[in-house]
Design an enzyme around this catalytic site. Structure first.
Site, PDB file in Angstrom:
ATOM      1  CG  ASP A 186      -1.673  -1.124   1.598  1.00  0.00           C
ATOM      2  OD1 ASP A 186      -1.271  -2.238   1.246  1.00  0.00           O
ATOM      3  OD2 ASP A 186      -2.716  -0.941   2.244  1.00  0.00           O
ATOM      4  CG  ASP A 207      -2.555  -4.091  -1.011  1.00  0.00           C
ATOM      5  OD1 ASP A 207      -3.646  -3.492  -0.988  1.00  0.00           O
ATOM      6  OD2 ASP A 207      -2.371  -5.164  -0.431  1.00  0.00           O
ATOM      7  CG  ASP A 208      -5.819  -0.772  -0.889  1.00  0.00           C
ATOM      8  OD1 ASP A 208      -6.505  -1.172  -1.845  1.00  0.00           O
ATOM      9  OD2 ASP A 208      -5.962  -1.193   0.272  1.00  0.00           O
ATOM     10  CG  HIS A 229      -5.101  -4.313  -4.580  1.00  0.00           C
ATOM     11  ND1 HIS A 229      -5.050  -5.058  -3.434  1.00  0.00           N
ATOM     12  CD2 HIS A 229      -4.446  -5.051  -5.517  1.00  0.00           C
ATOM     13  CE1 HIS A 229      -4.397  -6.199  -3.653  1.00  0.00           C
ATOM     14  NE2 HIS A 229      -4.014  -6.206  -4.913  1.00  0.00           N
ATOM     15  NE  ARG A 262     -10.623  -2.285  -2.656  1.00  0.00           N
ATOM     16  CZ  ARG A 262      -9.839  -3.341  -2.454  1.00  0.00           C
ATOM     17  NH1 ARG A 262     -10.329  -4.563  -2.550  1.00  0.00           N
ATOM     18  NH2 ARG A 262      -8.573  -3.170  -2.172  1.00  0.00           N
ATOM     19  CE  LYS A 264     -10.389  -3.311   1.290  1.00  0.00           C
ATOM     20  NZ  LYS A 264      -9.385  -4.344   1.166  1.00  0.00           N
TER      21      LYS A 264
END
Ligand SMILES: *[C@@H]1O[C@H](CO)[C@@H](O)[C@H](O)[C@H]1NC(C)=O
Ligand SMILES: *[C@@H]1O[C@H](CO)[C@@H](O)[C@H](O)[C@H]1NC(C)=O
Length: 368
Positions: A186, A207-208, A229, A262, A264
């Protein structure tokens, strides 16, 4: 530029050597104007006695933190040359900077090289080698981090837990990990913060690009994200702070990534996500979801069973354009009954991929 760096280095060295004992002897520590350090330990020991700290080609020993977490108000920290780190399996962080009204920057010829390949094993924080976190910007309040060139972090790059902090023009280039075991890298993890602006970041990772777990008054704008991501809020829930409020993520591109944008939230947990805007985001090469909002996470994975304890309200999604890959899904929304409301949705135009047939409880205004 080179000559000004050299003269600053010379000036710093001269001042440090001219007044070493005088500053220690006085009861109130006298701060030199400029200090240059080529050792992490010396920089840390002397951090309170310099108004400007030049970190010159520092090799941080294995298992140690380049620790500037006790700075006087208003200190400037400048990275020069290549900053490197010894290898050890440990949790880190490799760098920690804290204080108020601090400015952290780098000269035009600096790189902060995590040397991540020594830890990369494809497992990130889920197993394998214990990998050090890279940079803690914790309690770095009313401060700015600007123009840092970071590459090859072992695992997550910047952890931000600060109030009123600006991160400007930061590059995190972990592209060397794409086919070499980089995982959970990330770029910016933000939590328990109020007033964070991340502007013009360039991120290549696995990743993010951004993950906001909690906090308020957060802006991410002008970002260029690839390989990872995407731009994420969450997972929200099951932490000390589970409120995300007033966040704007805008004017950014996300390419060759699993997701575009996104949110979540954790199934069975409580908290809230409110006042989030995603606007003017351009997508390409998205392999999973262009837009994904789901309330069903558990142990880091979606369960397919959304719950209502972390409502997502007052959400604005506008001008999300571009394309996803053929086997990706344009939009997926999985909400609990009544736990997504007050959504504004406009200018969403995504080509490629499929529409989802599995969306649940899509609030009026949005479309799946
Ligand atoms: C830039 O930094 C590198 C790494 O420290 C050094 O080898 C090189 O000489 C520097 N170049 C200039 C122009 O200062
Ligand atoms: C939302 O956050 C922005 C950016 O920090 C800030 O300027 C604005 O005042 C905040 N709005 C509210 C209602 O707190």
């Amino acid at each position: 530029m080179r000559s000004s760096v050299v003269s600053m280095l010379a000036l710093g060295a001269a001042i440090v050597s001219a007044f070493p004992t005088a500053s220690r002897a006085s009861s109130q520590v006298k701060r030199s104007t400029s200090c240059t350090f080529s050792s992490a330990a010396k920089a840390s020991e002397s951090q309170k006695s310099c108004t400007t700290i030049m970190l010159d080609n520092i090799e941080v020993p294995a298992g140690e933190t380049l620790d500037l977490s006790d700075l006087e108000d208003g200190t400037k920290v400048i990275f020069n040359g290549e900053t490197t780190f010894g290898y050890k399996e440990w949790k880190g962080p490799l760098i920690r900077i804290a204080g108020s009204n601090i400015i952290v920057s780098g000269t035009s010829n600096h790189t902060i090289n995590g040397g991540g390949a020594r830890w990369w094993d494809g497992k990130g924080t889920n197993g394998g080698k214990t990998k050090p976190k890279f940079f803690y910007a914790h309690s770095l309040d009313d401060s700015t981090i600007t123009g840092l060139n970071v590459k090859n972090t072992p695992v997550q790059a910047f952890s931000v837990q600060s109030d009123n902090v600006v991160l400007n023009r930061i590059t995190v280039d972990n592209s060397a990990g794409d086919h070499n075991g980089g995982h959970n890298t990330d770029a910016f993890d933000v939590g328990e913060s109020s007033g964070v602006t991340i502007r013009d970041a360039v991120v290549k990772n696995q990743d993010d690009c951004l993950a906001i777990n909690s906090g308020s008054n957060i802006i991410f704008t002008g970002g260029t994200c690839s390989g990872g991501h995407g731009l994420s809020i969450g997972s929200v829930g099951n932490r000390d702070d589970n409120t995300v409020k007033n966040v704007t993520i805008s004017d950014s591109t996300v390419t060759n990534s699993a997701n575009g944008i996104r949110i979540k939230t954790i199934a069975g947990a409580t908290g809230s996500v409110s006042g989030v805007t995603f606007s003017d985001i351009t997508l390409s090469g998205i392999t999973d979801y262009g837009i994904v909002f789901e309330q069903d996470y558990e142990n880091g994975s979606p369960t397919g069973d959304p719950t209502t304890g972390v409502p997502i309200t007052d959400l604005t999604v506008e001008k999300i354009t571009g394309s996803v890959e053929t086997d990706a899904t344009k939009v997926y929304i999985l909400c609990g009954a009544g736990s997504c409301s007050d959504w504004t949705w406009s200018g969403v135009s995504i080509t490629g991929g499929d529409s989802s047939s599995k969306c649940e409880n899509v609030p009026s205004g949005a479309s799946c």
